[in-house]
Write a protein that holds these residues in place. Structure first.
Motif, PDB file in Angstrom:
ATOM      1  N   GLU A   1       0.833  -1.207   0.000  1.00  0.00           N
ATOM      2  CA  GLU A   1       0.000   0.000   0.000  1.00  0.00           C
ATOM      3  C   GLU A   1       0.864   1.252   0.000  1.00  0.00           C
ATOM      4  O   GLU A   1       1.848   1.350   0.716  1.00  0.00           O
ATOM      5  CB  GLU A   1      -0.915   0.025   1.218  1.00  0.00           C
ATOM      6  N   CYS A   2       0.483   2.197  -0.835  1.00  0.00           N
ATOM      7  CA  CYS A   2       1.215   3.453  -0.988  1.00  0.00           C
ATOM      8  C   CYS A   2       0.199   4.582  -1.086  1.00  0.00           C
ATOM      9  O   CYS A   2      -0.838   4.437  -1.734  1.00  0.00           O
ATOM     10  CB  CYS A   2       2.065   3.374  -2.261  1.00  0.00           C
ATOM     11  N   LEU A   3       0.489   5.686  -0.439  1.00  0.00           N
ATOM     12  CA  LEU A   3      -0.360   6.874  -0.500  1.00  0.00           C
ATOM     13  C   LEU A   3       0.375   7.926  -1.319  1.00  0.00           C
ATOM     14  O   LEU A   3       1.549   8.210  -1.054  1.00  0.00           O
ATOM     15  CB  LEU A   3      -0.657   7.407   0.902  1.00  0.00           C
ATOM     16  N   VAL A   4      -0.308   8.481  -2.310  1.00  0.00           N
ATOM     17  CA  VAL A   4       0.331   9.448  -3.194  1.00  0.00           C
ATOM     18  C   VAL A   4      -0.505  10.710  -3.323  1.00  0.00           C
ATOM     19  O   VAL A   4      -1.726  10.689  -3.161  1.00  0.00           O
ATOM     20  CB  VAL A   4       0.596   8.875  -4.602  1.00  0.00           C
ATOM     21  N   MET A   5       0.192  11.796  -3.613  1.00  0.00           N
ATOM     22  CA  MET A   5      -0.456  13.048  -3.974  1.00  0.00           C
ATOM     23  C   MET A   5      -0.017  13.346  -5.403  1.00  0.00           C
ATOM     24  O   MET A   5       1.139  13.138  -5.761  1.00  0.00           O
ATOM     25  CB  MET A   5      -0.040  14.185  -3.047  1.00  0.00           C
ATOM     26  N   LEU A   6      -0.966  13.817  -6.212  1.00  0.00           N
ATOM     27  CA  LEU A   6      -0.701  14.135  -7.613  1.00  0.00           C
ATOM     28  C   LEU A   6      -1.089  15.573  -7.862  1.00  0.00           C
ATOM     29  O   LEU A   6      -2.059  16.066  -7.287  1.00  0.00           O
ATOM     30  CB  LEU A   6      -1.540  13.241  -8.530  1.00  0.00           C
ATOM     31  N   ILE A   7      -0.348  16.217  -8.727  1.00  0.00           N
ATOM     32  CA  ILE A   7      -0.753  17.536  -9.213  1.00  0.00           C
ATOM     33  C   ILE A   7      -0.825  17.412 -10.726  1.00  0.00           C
ATOM     34  O   ILE A   7       0.154  17.015 -11.380  1.00  0.00           O
ATOM     35  CB  ILE A   7       0.209  18.651  -8.779  1.00  0.00           C
ATOM     36  N   GLU A   8      -2.021  17.695 -11.248  1.00  0.00           N
ATOM     37  CA  GLU A   8      -2.279  17.560 -12.678  1.00  0.00           C
ATOM     38  C   GLU A   8      -3.149  18.712 -13.143  1.00  0.00           C
ATOM     39  O   GLU A   8      -3.966  19.224 -12.377  1.00  0.00           O
ATOM     40  CB  GLU A   8      -3.059  16.267 -12.966  1.00  0.00           C
ATOM     41  N   ARG A   9      -3.002  19.068 -14.412  1.00  0.00           N
ATOM     42  CA  ARG A   9      -3.918  20.053 -14.990  1.00  0.00           C
ATOM     43  C   ARG A   9      -5.343  19.523 -14.907  1.00  0.00           C
ATOM     44  O   ARG A   9      -5.568  18.312 -14.950  1.00  0.00           O
ATOM     45  CB  ARG A   9      -3.581  20.310 -16.454  1.00  0.00           C
ATOM     46  N   LYS A  10      -6.283  20.427 -14.843  1.00  0.00           N
ATOM     47  CA  LYS A  10      -7.690  20.026 -14.766  1.00  0.00           C
ATOM     48  C   LYS A  10      -8.130  19.259 -16.002  1.00  0.00           C
ATOM     49  O   LYS A  10      -9.075  18.488 -15.944  1.00  0.00           O
ATOM     50  CB  LYS A  10      -8.578  21.251 -14.535  1.00  0.00           C
ATOM     51  N   SER A  11      -7.429  19.414 -17.099  1.00  0.00           N
ATOM     52  CA  SER A  11      -7.774  18.719 -18.345  1.00  0.00           C
ATOM     53  C   SER A  11      -7.205  17.299 -18.422  1.00  0.00           C
ATOM     54  O   SER A  11      -7.538  16.547 -19.343  1.00  0.00           O
ATOM     55  CB  SER A  11      -7.265  19.529 -19.536  1.00  0.00           C
ATOM     56  N   THR A  12      -6.358  16.911 -17.468  1.00  0.00           N
ATOM     57  CA  THR A  12      -5.689  15.612 -17.526  1.00  0.00           C
ATOM     58  C   THR A  12      -6.676  14.473 -17.297  1.00  0.00           C
ATOM     59  O   THR A  12      -7.373  14.450 -16.288  1.00  0.00           O
ATOM     60  CB  THR A  12      -4.556  15.531 -16.478  1.00  0.00           C
ATOM     61  N   LEU A  13      -6.714  13.550 -18.240  1.00  0.00           N
ATOM     62  CA  LEU A  13      -7.559  12.369 -18.089  1.00  0.00           C
ATOM     63  C   LEU A  13      -6.844  11.354 -17.208  1.00  0.00           C
ATOM     64  O   LEU A  13      -5.639  11.118 -17.378  1.00  0.00           O
ATOM     65  CB  LEU A  13      -7.875  11.763 -19.457  1.00  0.00           C
ATOM     66  N   HIS A  14      -7.577  10.747 -16.302  1.00  0.00           N
ATOM     67  CA  HIS A  14      -7.013   9.841 -15.293  1.00  0.00           C
ATOM     68  C   HIS A  14      -6.105   8.775 -15.892  1.00  0.00           C
ATOM     69  O   HIS A  14      -4.976   8.587 -15.445  1.00  0.00           O
ATOM     70  CB  HIS A  14      -8.173   9.213 -14.505  1.00  0.00           C
ATOM     71  N   THR A  15      -6.577   8.069 -16.884  1.00  0.00           N
ATOM     72  CA  THR A  15      -5.766   7.019 -17.504  1.00  0.00           C
ATOM     73  C   THR A  15      -5.232   7.447 -18.866  1.00  0.00           C
ATOM     74  O   THR A  15      -4.907   6.611 -19.710  1.00  0.00           O
ATOM     75  CB  THR A  15      -6.562   5.697 -17.617  1.00  0.00           C
ATOM     76  N   GLY A  16      -5.149   8.746 -19.065  1.00  0.00           N
ATOM     77  CA  GLY A  16      -4.534   9.290 -20.271  1.00  0.00           C
ATOM     78  C   GLY A  16      -5.147   8.778 -21.548  1.00  0.00           C
ATOM     79  O   GLY A  16      -6.357   8.877 -21.755  1.00  0.00           O
ATOM     80  N   ASP A  17      -4.302   8.186 -22.389  1.00  0.00           N
ATOM     81  CA  ASP A  17      -4.738   7.727 -23.703  1.00  0.00           C
ATOM     82  C   ASP A  17      -5.361   6.332 -23.682  1.00  0.00           C
ATOM     83  O   ASP A  17      -5.646   5.761 -24.725  1.00  0.00           O
ATOM     84  CB  ASP A  17      -3.560   7.767 -24.686  1.00  0.00           C
ATOM     85  N   GLN A  18      -5.588   5.775 -22.492  1.00  0.00           N
ATOM     86  CA  GLN A  18      -6.172   4.440 -22.347  1.00  0.00           C
ATOM     87  C   GLN A  18      -7.477   4.521 -21.550  1.00  0.00           C
ATOM     88  O   GLN A  18      -7.621   5.388 -20.690  1.00  0.00           O
ATOM     89  CB  GLN A  18      -5.206   3.506 -21.605  1.00  0.00           C
ATOM     90  N   VAL A  19      -8.400   3.619 -21.821  1.00  0.00           N
ATOM     91  CA  VAL A  19      -9.609   3.479 -21.008  1.00  0.00           C
ATOM     92  C   VAL A  19      -9.588   2.062 -20.449  1.00  0.00           C
ATOM     93  O   VAL A  19      -9.521   1.094 -21.197  1.00  0.00           O
ATOM     94  CB  VAL A  19     -10.891   3.725 -21.832  1.00  0.00           C
ATOM     95  N   THR A  20      -9.590   1.969 -19.102  1.00  0.00           N
ATOM     96  CA  THR A  20      -9.527   0.667 -18.433  1.00  0.00           C
ATOM     97  C   THR A  20     -10.558   0.631 -17.323  1.00  0.00           C
ATOM     98  O   THR A  20     -11.282   1.612 -17.094  1.00  0.00           O
ATOM     99  CB  THR A  20      -8.126   0.438 -17.821  1.00  0.00           C
ATOM    100  N   ASP A  21     -10.587  -0.468 -16.596  1.00  0.00           N
ATOM    101  CA  ASP A  21     -11.487  -0.570 -15.451  1.00  0.00           C
ATOM    102  C   ASP A  21     -11.078   0.386 -14.324  1.00  0.00           C
ATOM    103  O   ASP A  21     -11.862   0.639 -13.414  1.00  0.00           O
ATOM    104  CB  ASP A  21     -11.563  -2.008 -14.940  1.00  0.00           C
ATOM    105  N   LYS A  22      -9.884   0.938 -14.395  1.00  0.00           N
ATOM    106  CA  LYS A  22      -9.427   1.891 -13.384  1.00  0.00           C
ATOM    107  C   LYS A  22      -9.741   3.339 -13.757  1.00  0.00           C
ATOM    108  O   LYS A  22      -9.543   4.240 -12.950  1.00  0.00           O
ATOM    109  CB  LYS A  22      -7.928   1.733 -13.146  1.00  0.00           C
ATOM    110  N   THR A  23     -10.214   3.579 -14.974  1.00  0.00           N
ATOM    111  CA  THR A  23     -10.501   4.938 -15.429  1.00  0.00           C
ATOM    112  C   THR A  23     -11.582   5.573 -14.558  1.00  0.00           C
ATOM    113  O   THR A  23     -12.629   4.976 -14.320  1.00  0.00           O
ATOM    114  CB  THR A  23     -10.957   4.935 -16.903  1.00  0.00           C
ATOM    115  N   ARG A  24     -11.305   6.793 -14.077  1.00  0.00           N
ATOM    116  CA  ARG A  24     -12.266   7.552 -13.272  1.00  0.00           C
ATOM    117  C   ARG A  24     -12.469   8.904 -13.939  1.00  0.00           C
ATOM    118  O   ARG A  24     -11.507   9.581 -14.310  1.00  0.00           O
ATOM    119  CB  ARG A  24     -11.763   7.768 -11.841  1.00  0.00           C
ATOM    120  N   SER A  25     -13.712   9.305 -14.045  1.00  0.00           N
ATOM    121  CA  SER A  25     -14.031  10.610 -14.636  1.00  0.00           C
ATOM    122  C   SER A  25     -13.641  11.719 -13.667  1.00  0.00           C
ATOM    123  O   SER A  25     -13.481  11.489 -12.461  1.00  0.00           O
ATOM    124  CB  SER A  25     -15.525  10.694 -14.936  1.00  0.00           C
TER     125      SER A  25
END
Length: 122
Positions: free
Chosen positions: A90-114
């Motif tokens: 288990e790992c806890l992370v903080m991310l900083i991303e532009r508001k336009s950044t898609l969670h899984t980028g150029d892929q759509v998977t079961d982990k993709t979150r809107s």
């Protein structure tokens, strides 16, 4: 405005690999996530992605090699770079991303979150 503890919020998340927005700064979101296992290869064509480890260890594989992050360490994946984050435990992370950044980028998977899912109340 209120004071928040990114580490505490991440630790209390029920779902793995499902980031939640805890703040916004200009055109970027500050997100936290609880992660374990492998996320999957993806890239963000137009956005950098910053990872800061709050607890545990995170590995980010890239075509050019890998980085290993420990608690308190950060790494910025440059825009367009294919990467695959993973955590053996288990790992806890903080991310900083532009508001336009898609969670899984150029892929759509079961982990993709809107973005709407990431913005829902904690």
């Amino acid at each position: 405005m209120s004071v928040v503890s990114p580490r505490q919020i991440a630790a209390n998340l029920a779902e793995l690999w499902s980031p939640r927005v805890i703040a916004d700064v200009d055109d970027s979101y500050v997100k936290v996530a609880r992660v374990e296992g492998t996320f999957g290869w993806h890239s963000h064509e137009h956005e950098d992605e910053m990872f800061l480890v709050l607890q545990g260890r995170l590995r980010i594989d890239m075509d050019s090699g890998a980085v290993e992050l420990g608690e308190g360490e950060l790494y910025v994946v440059p825009k367009g770079v294919r990467h695959n984050p993973s955590a053996a435990g288990e790992c806890l992370v903080m991310l900083i991303e532009r508001k336009s950044t898609l969670h899984t980028g150029d892929q759509v998977t079961d982990k993709t979150r809107s973005i709407a899912d990431q913005l829902r109340p904690l």
